[in-house]
Design an enzyme around this catalytic site. Structure first.
Site, PDB file in Angstrom:
ATOM      1  N   PHE A 140      35.854  -6.458  14.625  1.00  0.00           N
ATOM      2  CA  PHE A 140      36.443  -5.390  13.333  1.00  0.00           C
ATOM      3  C   PHE A 140      37.777  -4.468  14.952  1.00  0.00           C
ATOM      4  O   PHE A 140      37.571  -4.693  16.446  1.00  0.00           O
ATOM      5  CB  PHE A 140      35.506  -3.675  13.918  1.00  0.00           C
ATOM      6  CG  PHE A 140      35.986  -2.762  12.622  1.00  0.00           C
ATOM      7  CD1 PHE A 140      35.898  -2.582  11.923  1.00  0.00           C
ATOM      8  CD2 PHE A 140      35.960  -2.065  14.203  1.00  0.00           C
ATOM      9  CE1 PHE A 140      37.129  -1.627  11.439  1.00  0.00           C
ATOM     10  CE2 PHE A 140      35.987  -0.966  12.950  1.00  0.00           C
ATOM     11  CZ  PHE A 140      36.729  -0.476  11.551  1.00  0.00           C
ATOM     12  N   ASP A 209      28.283  -8.458  19.000  1.00  0.00           N
ATOM     13  CA  ASP A 209      27.854  -6.679  18.212  1.00  0.00           C
ATOM     14  C   ASP A 209      27.607  -6.700  16.692  1.00  0.00           C
ATOM     15  O   ASP A 209      27.417  -7.981  16.399  1.00  0.00           O
ATOM     16  CB  ASP A 209      29.784  -6.157  17.792  1.00  0.00           C
ATOM     17  CG  ASP A 209      30.072  -5.609  17.237  1.00  0.00           C
ATOM     18  OD1 ASP A 209      29.347  -4.943  15.852  1.00  0.00           O
ATOM     19  OD2 ASP A 209      30.929  -4.871  16.905  1.00  0.00           O
ATOM     20  N   TYR A 234      24.452   2.890  10.490  1.00  0.00           N
ATOM     21  CA  TYR A 234      24.583   3.912   9.280  1.00  0.00           C
ATOM     22  C   TYR A 234      24.620   2.643   8.374  1.00  0.00           C
ATOM     23  O   TYR A 234      25.531   3.364   7.265  1.00  0.00           O
ATOM     24  CB  TYR A 234      25.543   4.619   9.690  1.00  0.00           C
ATOM     25  CG  TYR A 234      26.969   3.855  10.158  1.00  0.00           C
ATOM     26  CD1 TYR A 234      27.569   3.613   9.425  1.00  0.00           C
ATOM     27  CD2 TYR A 234      27.021   4.534  11.502  1.00  0.00           C
ATOM     28  CE1 TYR A 234      29.065   2.749  10.156  1.00  0.00           C
ATOM     29  CE2 TYR A 234      27.860   3.792  11.980  1.00  0.00           C
ATOM     30  CZ  TYR A 234      29.199   3.031  11.319  1.00  0.00           C
ATOM     31  OH  TYR A 234      30.026   2.471  12.287  1.00  0.00           O
ATOM     32  N   LYS A 235      24.471   1.366   8.568  1.00  0.00           N
ATOM     33  CA  LYS A 235      24.411   0.471   7.243  1.00  0.00           C
ATOM     34  C   LYS A 235      22.967   0.060   6.906  1.00  0.00           C
ATOM     35  O   LYS A 235      22.700   0.678   5.907  1.00  0.00           O
ATOM     36  CB  LYS A 235      25.590  -0.746   8.014  1.00  0.00           C
ATOM     37  CG  LYS A 235      26.994  -0.626   8.271  1.00  0.00           C
ATOM     38  CD  LYS A 235      27.628  -1.825   8.626  1.00  0.00           C
ATOM     39  CE  LYS A 235      29.535  -1.314   8.968  1.00  0.00           C
ATOM     40  NZ  LYS A 235      29.595  -0.122  10.124  1.00  0.00           N
ATOM     41  N   ARG A 383      35.245  -6.532  -0.916  1.00  0.00           N
ATOM     42  CA  ARG A 383      33.585  -6.795  -0.372  1.00  0.00           C
ATOM     43  C   ARG A 383      32.932  -5.995  -1.416  1.00  0.00           C
ATOM     44  O   ARG A 383      32.589  -5.475  -1.904  1.00  0.00           O
ATOM     45  CB  ARG A 383      33.648  -6.230   0.679  1.00  0.00           C
ATOM     46  CG  ARG A 383      34.991  -6.570   2.179  1.00  0.00           C
ATOM     47  CD  ARG A 383      34.562  -6.228   3.420  1.00  0.00           C
ATOM     48  NE  ARG A 383      34.117  -4.528   3.613  1.00  0.00           N
ATOM     49  CZ  ARG A 383      33.131  -4.083   4.672  1.00  0.00           C
ATOM     50  NH1 ARG A 383      33.641  -4.619   5.701  1.00  0.00           N
ATOM     51  NH2 ARG A 383      33.457  -3.193   4.844  1.00  0.00           N
TER      52      ARG A 383
END
Length: 415
Positions: A140, A209, A234-235, A383
């Protein structure tokens, strides 16, 4: 065994695939966990790799925090309601989900802030004589931005590499390596055990990560000797929008952990208000400033959905779901219309699938309008995140069927 082998090769693909989905859902040991979430009606939610669904326990917990702990107790809640210890307490809930023993995970700040702390600390652990930092060039973008800032601070040189190139690029000058466990675009799962071992063999430190793997699959931080790791909550951990991130500092490194962001929360005597900084012991040294209590306690309530859940079962269902979805796509979509860029091999796949089509930008809004929520990544990727705690096989079949229908509609319009 392929789904087509299990269901036969009859002409009515939809009926066969729906029947297969029904059988798979009926035998799903994780199916009861779905009831722990508030899910939008008649929606297949496949965007948990960006924002997890709402656990049912969160609204009441937040209401109590606001009305009683903040409203009635006020500042006394720092002690009476345990606010002060919350970063470590919530870290203990996350620790088993990433394979960490107690005392090594703290929650607070954003993923970006924690990445910066972890990478600078890793460089400082490496000491003098090593002046290179390798960073995953496929990660990312923020990872790269922060790595650039870290090397400006430490005087090191940044070397962007793909994860597969890391073993051949390591050397006596390597101080630290920052890697993404799962590629956020393609869903490719990188070899955390093997790459960590290679980094250590070169005498360097590994920083991982875990944003797209924590809560989706077993990570094994302790077992694989990872030095430092960060991840958002939060995923797949369903902590809510902007929920605070976590930072893992291996117990063996905590005494030498040197944060570039020392704050009053990481002081050995935070209420002593001394001008000289003395770091706290243990993972508390990774804290910085006042924690975001509302988000932190919402996350604590959200983590209750993991009670009694086996991560091995989560991983097995994740792979079965993604296999089934790909089989449905293969049965419903004419050849050549979509390309999966997610590896087929289970050992190289996270819990999301990425499908390539030049029609992706036009297609995703149509899917969402039909109740299939995924996301689009420019220029041409669809996705779909499969969260095993609340996504079922019927969801996967419906998503593939709607995808095929809308692909046909958009294709005919484009033609």
């Amino acid at each position: 065994m392929a789904v087509s082998e299990r269901i036969g090769n009859g002409s009515d693909a939809a009926a066969e695939l729906r029947a297969a989905a029904h059988r798979l859902d009926a035998g799903d040991a994780l199916r009861p966990v779905r009831d722990r979430f508030t899910l939008p009606g008649d929606v297949v939610y496949l965007d948990g790799n960006s924002l997890g669904a709402l656990p049912k326990a969160v609204p009441d917990r937040l209401a109590h925090v606001v009305a009683h702990e903040w409203g009635a107790l006020g500042i006394c809640s720092w002690t009476e309601s345990g606010w002060w210890e919350a970063p470590e307490r919530v870290g203990e809930l996350i620790a088993p989900l990433v394979g960490a023993a107690p005392g090594q995970v703290v929650v607070g700040d954003s993923t970006s802030v924690n990445l910066f702390k972890a990478l600078v600390a890793a460089v400082r652990l490496a000491g003098d004589g090593r002046d290179e930092v390798l960073v995953d060039s496929s990660a990312f973008p923020t990872d790269g931005y922060l790595a650039e800032a870290a090397v400006r601070l430490t005087g090191h040189r940044l070397v962007p590499v793909l994860p597969a190139e890391v073993p051949g690029r390591l050397g006596p000058r390597t101080a630290a390596v920052l890697l993404n466990h799962v590629d956020y675009r393609t869903g490719r799962l990188h070899d955390l055990p093997g790459l960590t071992a290679a980094v250590h063999e070169a005498g360097a430190y590994a920083v991982w990560d875990l944003c797209h793997s924590a809560g989706a699959l077993p990570v094994g931080l302790d077992a694989h000797g990872v030095d430092l790791a960060v991840g958002c909550t939060y995923k797949y951990l369903n902590g809510g929008p902007g929920a605070p991130a976590f930072l893992y500092v291996r117990a063996a490194h905590q005494a030498a952990f040197d944060s570039p962001l020392p704050g009053w929360n990481s002081h050995a005597e935070p209420f002593g208000m001394r001008s000289a900084y003395t770091r706290a012991e243990g993972v508390t040294a990774a804290r910085v400033g006042t924690p975001d209590i509302l988000s932190l306690l919402a996350l604590e309530a959200a983590l209750g959905v993991w009670e009694g859940v086996d991560l091995a079962a989560v991983r097995a269902k994740s792979l079965a779901l993604t296999d089934f979805f790909l089989e449905c796509v293969d049965r419903y979509v004419p050849p050549g219309r979509l390309e999966s860029v997610t590896p087929a091999a289970h050992e190289e796949r996270g819990s999301q699938l990425a499908l390539r089509t030049p029609l992706a930008a036009a297609l995703m809004p149509r899917l969402i309008a039909r109740g299939v929520v995924g996301d689009f990544r420019p220029p041409d990727l669809l996705r779909f995140g499969f969260t095993p705690l609340y996504v079922g096989f019927a969801d996967a079949e419906r998503a593939a069927r709607v995808l095929a229908e809308e692909l046909g509609a958009v294709g005919s319009t484009a033609g």
